[in-house]
Design a protein around this motif. Structure first.
Motif, PDB file in Angstrom:
ATOM      1  N   THR A  28      18.367 -19.491  14.376  1.00 41.84           N
ATOM      2  CA  THR A  28      19.729 -18.949  14.416  1.00 41.84           C
ATOM      3  C   THR A  28      20.619 -19.706  15.389  1.00 41.84           C
ATOM      4  O   THR A  28      21.675 -19.198  15.764  1.00 41.84           O
ATOM      5  CB  THR A  28      19.700 -17.461  14.815  1.00 41.84           C
ATOM      6  OG1 THR A  28      19.129 -17.357  16.125  1.00 41.84           O
ATOM      7  CG2 THR A  28      18.912 -16.642  13.823  1.00 41.84           C
ATOM      8  N   PRO A  50      21.943 -17.138  -5.320  1.00 42.73           N
ATOM      9  CA  PRO A  50      21.867 -17.532  -3.912  1.00 42.73           C
ATOM     10  C   PRO A  50      22.578 -18.867  -3.690  1.00 42.73           C
ATOM     11  O   PRO A  50      22.650 -19.698  -4.597  1.00 42.73           O
ATOM     12  CB  PRO A  50      20.372 -17.652  -3.637  1.00 42.73           C
ATOM     13  CG  PRO A  50      19.762 -17.860  -4.967  1.00 42.73           C
ATOM     14  CD  PRO A  50      20.650 -17.199  -5.977  1.00 42.73           C
ATOM     15  N   PRO A  51      23.108 -19.072  -2.491  1.00 40.35           N
ATOM     16  CA  PRO A  51      23.790 -20.337  -2.211  1.00 40.35           C
ATOM     17  C   PRO A  51      22.789 -21.488  -2.167  1.00 40.35           C
ATOM     18  O   PRO A  51      21.648 -21.311  -1.754  1.00 40.35           O
ATOM     19  CB  PRO A  51      24.416 -20.110  -0.842  1.00 40.35           C
ATOM     20  CG  PRO A  51      23.588 -19.057  -0.214  1.00 40.35           C
ATOM     21  CD  PRO A  51      23.088 -18.192  -1.337  1.00 40.35           C
ATOM     22  N   VAL A  54      20.142 -23.701   1.546  1.00 43.95           N
ATOM     23  CA  VAL A  54      19.974 -22.881   2.746  1.00 43.95           C
ATOM     24  C   VAL A  54      18.703 -23.295   3.483  1.00 43.95           C
ATOM     25  O   VAL A  54      17.786 -23.857   2.887  1.00 43.95           O
ATOM     26  CB  VAL A  54      19.926 -21.369   2.413  1.00 43.95           C
ATOM     27  CG1 VAL A  54      21.247 -20.889   1.874  1.00 43.95           C
ATOM     28  CG2 VAL A  54      18.816 -21.044   1.462  1.00 43.95           C
ATOM     29  N   ASP A  55      18.655 -23.014   4.778  1.00 42.74           N
ATOM     30  CA  ASP A  55      17.482 -23.332   5.589  1.00 42.74           C
ATOM     31  C   ASP A  55      16.256 -22.567   5.070  1.00 42.74           C
ATOM     32  O   ASP A  55      16.394 -21.526   4.423  1.00 42.74           O
ATOM     33  CB  ASP A  55      17.741 -22.970   7.051  1.00 42.74           C
ATOM     34  CG  ASP A  55      18.764 -23.885   7.699  1.00 42.74           C
ATOM     35  OD1 ASP A  55      18.945 -25.007   7.201  1.00 42.74           O
ATOM     36  OD2 ASP A  55      19.382 -23.463   8.693  1.00 42.74           O
ATOM     37  N   TYR A  58      16.029 -18.789   5.655  1.00 44.18           N
ATOM     38  CA  TYR A  58      17.048 -18.091   4.872  1.00 44.18           C
ATOM     39  C   TYR A  58      16.614 -18.016   3.409  1.00 44.18           C
ATOM     40  O   TYR A  58      16.739 -16.967   2.776  1.00 44.18           O
ATOM     41  CB  TYR A  58      18.394 -18.812   5.005  1.00 44.18           C
ATOM     42  CG  TYR A  58      19.040 -18.631   6.360  1.00 44.18           C
ATOM     43  CD1 TYR A  58      20.149 -17.796   6.510  1.00 44.18           C
ATOM     44  CD2 TYR A  58      18.562 -19.282   7.489  1.00 44.18           C
ATOM     45  CE1 TYR A  58      20.757 -17.625   7.747  1.00 44.18           C
ATOM     46  CE2 TYR A  58      19.151 -19.116   8.728  1.00 44.18           C
ATOM     47  CZ  TYR A  58      20.254 -18.280   8.854  1.00 44.18           C
ATOM     48  OH  TYR A  58      20.845 -18.101  10.071  1.00 44.18           O
ATOM     49  N   ALA A  59      16.080 -19.104   2.880  1.00 42.52           N
ATOM     50  CA  ALA A  59      15.597 -19.119   1.500  1.00 42.52           C
ATOM     51  C   ALA A  59      14.438 -18.148   1.323  1.00 42.52           C
ATOM     52  O   ALA A  59      14.354 -17.427   0.316  1.00 42.52           O
ATOM     53  CB  ALA A  59      15.179 -20.533   1.111  1.00 42.52           C
ATOM     54  N   ASP A  91      23.827 -13.285   8.432  1.00 45.61           N
ATOM     55  CA  ASP A  91      24.411 -14.552   7.962  1.00 45.61           C
ATOM     56  C   ASP A  91      24.451 -14.583   6.434  1.00 45.61           C
ATOM     57  O   ASP A  91      25.439 -15.006   5.831  1.00 45.61           O
ATOM     58  CB  ASP A  91      23.613 -15.749   8.478  1.00 45.61           C
ATOM     59  CG  ASP A  91      23.818 -16.028   9.956  1.00 45.61           C
ATOM     60  OD1 ASP A  91      24.717 -15.416  10.567  1.00 45.61           O
ATOM     61  OD2 ASP A  91      23.063 -16.866  10.492  1.00 45.61           O
ATOM     62  N   LEU A  92      23.364 -14.132   5.814  1.00 38.24           N
ATOM     63  CA  LEU A  92      23.309 -14.107   4.352  1.00 38.24           C
ATOM     64  C   LEU A  92      24.289 -13.081   3.780  1.00 38.24           C
ATOM     65  O   LEU A  92      24.905 -13.320   2.736  1.00 38.24           O
ATOM     66  CB  LEU A  92      21.886 -13.822   3.882  1.00 38.24           C
ATOM     67  CG  LEU A  92      20.895 -14.960   4.130  1.00 38.24           C
ATOM     68  CD1 LEU A  92      19.462 -14.490   3.915  1.00 38.24           C
ATOM     69  CD2 LEU A  92      21.211 -16.161   3.240  1.00 38.24           C
ATOM     70  N   ARG A  95      27.705 -14.586   3.861  1.00 36.47           N
ATOM     71  CA  ARG A  95      27.866 -15.597   2.804  1.00 36.47           C
ATOM     72  C   ARG A  95      27.834 -14.982   1.408  1.00 36.47           C
ATOM     73  O   ARG A  95      27.865 -15.697   0.416  1.00 36.47           O
ATOM     74  CB  ARG A  95      26.773 -16.652   2.925  1.00 36.47           C
ATOM     75  CG  ARG A  95      26.874 -17.471   4.199  1.00 36.47           C
ATOM     76  CD  ARG A  95      25.741 -18.432   4.351  1.00 36.47           C
ATOM     77  NE  ARG A  95      25.871 -19.535   3.395  1.00 36.47           N
ATOM     78  CZ  ARG A  95      25.018 -20.552   3.345  1.00 36.47           C
ATOM     79  NH1 ARG A  95      23.987 -20.599   4.167  1.00 36.47           N
ATOM     80  NH2 ARG A  95      25.197 -21.509   2.475  1.00 36.47           N
ATOM     81  N   ALA A  97      25.392 -13.805  -0.065  1.00 29.59           N
ATOM     82  CA  ALA A  97      24.143 -14.147  -0.736  1.00 29.59           C
ATOM     83  C   ALA A  97      23.215 -12.944  -0.781  1.00 29.59           C
ATOM     84  O   ALA A  97      22.150 -12.990  -1.389  1.00 29.59           O
ATOM     85  CB  ALA A  97      23.454 -15.299  -0.011  1.00 29.59           C
TER      86      ALA A  97
END
Length: 125
Positions: A28, A50-51, A54-55, A58-59, A91-92, A95, A97
């Motif tokens: 983070t 999903p975007p 992503v890291d 996050y994925a 964060d997701l 976004r 997501a």
């Protein structure tokens, strides 16, 4: 590094015996406060699209949340501290997501009989 070895071989981020070799707060960028308030029992679910890019954490969080999943369960599956998981999830959410779903309380928290039973149980402990 052994002689003639590839420098890329030194970049091992997960060791089966030792576990994660990257400090959780690097995920983070050192942030410890989520932008969205999430409780341990808050349910989160991944959006349909999903975007991209992503890291990995996050994925993985998105993969874990194909169905509504609690913040506590996501933290356990990611093997990250809850506060780090909350930052990742917020964060997701920021976004778009991921979305949150309301949790339902099984009992009325103002039910006097229930509160008396709870107090009685606490006093016996």
């Amino acid at each position: 590094m052994p002689p003639g070895g590839d420098p890329a071989d030194d970049e091992v981020w997960l060791d089966d015996a030792a576990g994660r070799l990257v400090r959780p707060y690097t995920v983070t960028a050192g942030r410890t406060r989520p932008s969205v308030e999430l409780g341990l029992l808050s349910l989160v679910v991944a959006a349909e699209r999903p975007p991209p890019g992503v890291d990995p954490e996050y994925a993985r969080a998105l993969d874990l949340c194909r169905t509504p999943t609690s913040v506590a369960e996501v933290a356990a599956q990611l093997r990250l501290p809850v506060v780090v998981t909350k930052v990742v999830l917020s964060d997701l959410l920021d976004r778009r997501a991921m979305t949150t779903q309301a949790t339902h309380i099984a009992a009325d928290p103002t039910d006097r009989a229930l509160l008396e039973k709870l107090l009685d149980g606490l006093q016996r402990a």
